[in-house]
Motif scaffolding. Structure first.
Motif, PDB file in Angstrom:
ATOM      1  N   ALA A 170       5.346   6.643   4.567  1.00 63.45           N
ATOM      2  CA  ALA A 170       4.103   7.253   5.034  1.00 63.45           C
ATOM      3  C   ALA A 170       3.729   6.569   6.353  1.00 63.45           C
ATOM      4  N   VAL A 171       4.049   7.223   7.458  1.00 67.33           N
ATOM      5  CA  VAL A 171       3.984   6.599   8.776  1.00 67.33           C
ATOM      6  C   VAL A 171       2.625   6.789   9.444  1.00 67.33           C
ATOM      7  N   PHE A 172       2.012   5.667   9.826  1.00 64.39           N
ATOM      8  CA  PHE A 172       0.907   5.563  10.774  1.00 64.39           C
ATOM      9  C   PHE A 172      -0.311   6.426  10.457  1.00 64.39           C
ATOM     10  N   PRO A 173      -0.911   6.241   9.256  1.00 70.44           N
ATOM     11  CA  PRO A 173      -2.194   6.904   9.040  1.00 70.44           C
ATOM     12  C   PRO A 173      -3.266   6.251   9.909  1.00 70.44           C
ATOM     13  N   THR A 174      -4.349   6.955  10.098  1.00 69.98           N
ATOM     14  CA  THR A 174      -5.503   6.417  10.825  1.00 69.98           C
ATOM     15  C   THR A 174      -6.732   6.623   9.941  1.00 69.98           C
ATOM     16  N   PRO A 175      -7.869   6.076  10.331  1.00 71.80           N
ATOM     17  CA  PRO A 175      -9.082   6.362   9.564  1.00 71.80           C
ATOM     18  C   PRO A 175      -9.467   7.840   9.601  1.00 71.80           C
ATOM     19  N   PHE A 176      -8.865   8.593  10.533  1.00 71.81           N
ATOM     20  CA  PHE A 176      -9.236   9.993  10.731  1.00 71.81           C
ATOM     21  C   PHE A 176      -8.189  10.995  10.268  1.00 71.81           C
ATOM     22  N   ASP A 177      -6.975  10.525  10.009  1.00 74.21           N
ATOM     23  CA  ASP A 177      -5.880  11.432   9.682  1.00 74.21           C
ATOM     24  C   ASP A 177      -4.879  10.716   8.783  1.00 74.21           C
ATOM     25  N   ALA A 219       0.842  -1.199   0.000  1.00 71.72           N
ATOM     26  CA  ALA A 219       0.000   0.000   0.000  1.00 71.72           C
ATOM     27  C   ALA A 219       0.878   1.249   0.000  1.00 71.72           C
ATOM     28  N   GLU A 220       0.453   2.243  -0.753  1.00 71.41           N
ATOM     29  CA  GLU A 220       1.151   3.526  -0.829  1.00 71.41           C
ATOM     30  C   GLU A 220       0.168   4.648  -0.577  1.00 71.41           C
ATOM     31  N   ALA A 221       0.703   5.766  -0.167  1.00 72.34           N
ATOM     32  CA  ALA A 221      -0.075   6.997  -0.008  1.00 72.34           C
ATOM     33  C   ALA A 221       0.664   8.106  -0.738  1.00 72.34           C
ATOM     34  N   THR A 222      -0.034   9.189  -1.006  1.00 72.51           N
ATOM     35  CA  THR A 222       0.550  10.322  -1.722  1.00 72.51           C
ATOM     36  C   THR A 222       0.447  11.562  -0.851  1.00 72.51           C
ATOM     37  N   ASP A 223       1.563  12.311  -0.750  1.00 70.76           N
ATOM     38  CA  ASP A 223       1.541  13.531   0.065  1.00 70.76           C
ATOM     39  C   ASP A 223       0.946  14.690  -0.725  1.00 70.76           C
ATOM     40  N   LYS A 224       0.878  15.847  -0.101  1.00 75.42           N
ATOM     41  CA  LYS A 224       0.241  17.009  -0.737  1.00 75.42           C
ATOM     42  C   LYS A 224       0.982  17.495  -1.976  1.00 75.42           C
ATOM     43  N   ASP A 225       2.259  17.102  -2.115  1.00 71.76           N
ATOM     44  CA  ASP A 225       3.048  17.490  -3.289  1.00 71.76           C
ATOM     45  C   ASP A 225       3.045  16.420  -4.369  1.00 71.76           C
ATOM     46  N   GLY A 226       2.278  15.353  -4.145  1.00 68.29           N
ATOM     47  CA  GLY A 226       2.193  14.288  -5.138  1.00 68.29           C
ATOM     48  C   GLY A 226       3.272  13.222  -5.022  1.00 68.29           C
ATOM     49  N   LYS A 227       4.092  13.284  -3.963  1.00 70.06           N
ATOM     50  CA  LYS A 227       5.137  12.277  -3.774  1.00 70.06           C
ATOM     51  C   LYS A 227       4.550  11.069  -3.058  1.00 70.06           C
ATOM     52  N   LYS A 228       4.942   9.880  -3.517  1.00 65.48           N
ATOM     53  CA  LYS A 228       4.406   8.650  -2.948  1.00 65.48           C
ATOM     54  C   LYS A 228       5.254   8.160  -1.786  1.00 65.48           C
ATOM     55  N   GLY A 229       4.588   7.405  -0.909  1.00 69.71           N
ATOM     56  CA  GLY A 229       5.285   6.817   0.216  1.00 69.71           C
ATOM     57  C   GLY A 229       4.729   5.446   0.562  1.00 69.71           C
TER      58      GLY A 229
END
Length: 119
Positions: free
Chosen positions: A97-104, A40-50
């Motif tokens: 991309a460290v420790f997302p939650t369902p809320f953040d 699984a990956e996430a994307t930051d506000k600048d479009g960079k993946k993690g």
């Protein structure tokens, strides 16, 4: 993990979750990602993946919903992360991309910086 600690962790701020992640992973020597035919990956506000990671299986499982609903928690040994993953993430220009939650969303960290924090 007690349900109170579990519930409290998802309510922490991003920086506090990052510190909790560093502490727990340093102690347990493992982190968790979500996997199905790839991580699984996430994307930051600048479009960079993690690469998305959590400090334990229950928190990873909590986020195996929506776009990650087909993913399952999978453990990553800290030694493997430090010895093999960090260099690969750098080459691929990925963050962690460290420790997302369902809320953040997650806290995006440079892999070399995270490795140094976890040593």
């Amino acid at each position: 993990m007690s349900s109170g600690k579990f519930a409290g962790a998802v309510d922490l701020s991003g920086p506090d979750r990052l510190q909790m992640f560093i502490h727990k992973v340093s102690d347990s020597q493992e982190m968790w990602g979500l996997y199905v035919d790839g991580w699984a990956e996430a994307t930051d506000k600048d479009g960079k993946k993690g690469l998305v990671v959590w400090p334990d299986e229950p928190h990873a499982r909590l986020c195996a919903t929506d776009k990650w609903r087909l993913h399952s928690p999978k453990m990553i040994k800290l030694s493997s992360f430090n010895e093999r993953w960090v260099d690969k993430l750098v080459r691929m220009r990925l963050k962690v991309a460290v420790f997302p939650t369902p809320f953040d969303g997650p806290v995006f960290v440079d892999p070399v910086t995270l490795r140094a924090e976890l040593l």
